[in-house]
Enzyme design. Structure first.
Site, mmCIF file in Angstrom:
data_model
loop_
_atom_site.group_PDB
_atom_site.id
_atom_site.type_symbol
_atom_site.label_atom_id
_atom_site.label_comp_id
_atom_site.label_asym_id
_atom_site.label_seq_id
_atom_site.Cartn_x
_atom_site.Cartn_y
_atom_site.Cartn_z
ATOM 1 N N TYR A 84 -20.799 -23.662 -1.382
ATOM 2 C CA TYR A 84 -19.356 -23.630 -1.177
ATOM 3 C C TYR A 84 -19.035 -22.659 -0.049
ATOM 4 C CZ TYR A 84 -18.106 -26.064 -5.529
ATOM 5 O OH TYR A 84 -17.936 -27.001 -6.513
ATOM 6 N N ASP B 39 -11.492 -28.801 -7.921
ATOM 7 C CA ASP B 39 -10.115 -28.574 -8.395
ATOM 8 C C ASP B 39 -9.081 -29.154 -7.448
ATOM 9 O OD1 ASP B 39 -11.090 -27.003 -10.434
ATOM 10 O OD2 ASP B 39 -10.683 -25.095 -9.409
#
EC number: 5.4.99.12
Lengths: 246, 246
Positions: free
Chosen positions: A110, A52
């Site tokens: 992540y 994103d």
């Protein structure tokens, strides 16, 4: 033709995310521009998955096919020269044609960084989320256990998500640790992620850590698939695609 | 009237330096704007000294006079709310009228950070200078000793420098240490600094550390006052005003 595997890091601050979008500065755009300049023809790169707007990458993986025959260190130097400073080539490898940055990925890792104290750090403000009130590590760790495993993660994805079909994913582990100076790191490993999934996981764990929500909201969300019972979407700038495992 | 002493940190990346300049975003401008908004009248702040465009501050000191009577934590909160995120209030203190941010300063401490390895760090690129070839700590430390002490530092200042009069300054110490992962820190302490002085010191020490220059250039510069015999001016983004001692 040679297939090249690129490992890159990027600072997401000044990018509108990874994927090419009309009139926006994206990571894919600057990498394809650099490759196209080298090749004097339009080049396409393929990624392990997009990130994103505002999300960083420590070790993102791409691949592309090239008619050029260069050794790996020449690839690295030539490309780095053509890239802006906020994208860094970390490693270049030659792979065979069966390798696909997205399809061959087995697992993604992540990391999400929080600074949990009264004051934020001016020099790290673009890379960590500032949460003022104290977080309970115990509550967050206990809730994280409920997310681990294979579930339908529909509730953990953005409503605008354009992932079609199956939303079953496996979260292998969520580890949460303190690093001193008020830093808390969340490491989430899984075989695949829906849009905003890590940010909704972290936002929900933070609300649980603050005592605003109870961990039962997670079981409820996994049963009802209802996004509304979960916490906020944590801001993008604390998130970093740490590595992709093949 | 109360005199307030402000300690601030700032990320110099998006500022055209500290001092107000026509049509430029500067630290002084944003602080005076915040204060003026609080007071509904034009406010002026006074600094320990300005910093160049791109230079950061870990602990810069300012003062101003105010007719308002707030406690220190209210000052801190009210001002922080009105400031952009890249300026951070670190501490607020009430002082008597004899305190002057510039005149009362006894010593200033600057730090300069270098990453000395083949590859730069994409997440720290705005805060450290990337020097690829290996630096000799021994050569730099030996040369730094020649700079310490009281000298006419004309050669160590920008030719465009608008410091009038006496260019005699005292450098109390220059310490250079390694911090792991290829980081080298230079800490320069002195009673006052000319325009670009720390950056010329570091740029010269780096050229000596690379073997491009001999340390005798320092003695020569201090004698002849000739800027030309020294090394380059190190880039601003590696420099940080570390603290001001009163």
């Amino acid at each position: 033709m040679e297939r090249i595997k690129l490992h890159i890091a990027y600072d997401g601050t000044n990018f509108a995310g990874y994927q090419v979008q009309h009139n926006q500065r994206t990571v894919q755009l600057v990498v394809e521009r650099a490759l196209s300049k080298m090749h004097r023809q339009e080049m396409k790169v393929y990624t392990s998955g997009r990130t994103d707007s505002g999300v960083h990458a420590n070790d993102q993986v791409l691949h592309f096919n090239s008619p050029m025959t260069l050794d790996c260190s020449s690839w690295r130097n030539a490309l780095q020269t053509l890239l802006p400073k906020d994208v860094k080539i970390m490693h270049v490898e030659k792979v065979d044609e069966s390798f696909d940055a997205r399809k061959s990925a087995k697992e993604k890792v992540y990391r999400y960084q929080i600074i949990n104290q009264r004051e934020y750090d001016v020099f790290k403000r673009l890379y960590e989320w500032h949460v003022i009130k104290p977080l309970s590590m115990e509550r967050m760790r206990s809730a994280a256990k409920l997310i681990e495993g294979t579930h339908d993660f529909t509730a953990f994805s953005a409503s605008k998500s354009n992932v079609k079909g199956d939303k079953k994913r496996t979260i292998k582990s969520i580890d949460i640790w303190e690093e001193g100076d008020g830093r808390i790191i969340f490491e989430v490993r899984g075989n695949g992620f829906l849009t905003h999934m890590v940010r909704i996981i972290v936002g929900t764990l933070v609300e649980i850590g603050l005592g605003k929500k109870d961990e039962t909201c997670i079981t409820q969300a996994l049963e009802t698939l209802n996004r509304q019972v979960l916490g906020l979407t944590a801001p993008s700038h604390g998130l970093c695609l740490w590595k992709v495992i093949y």
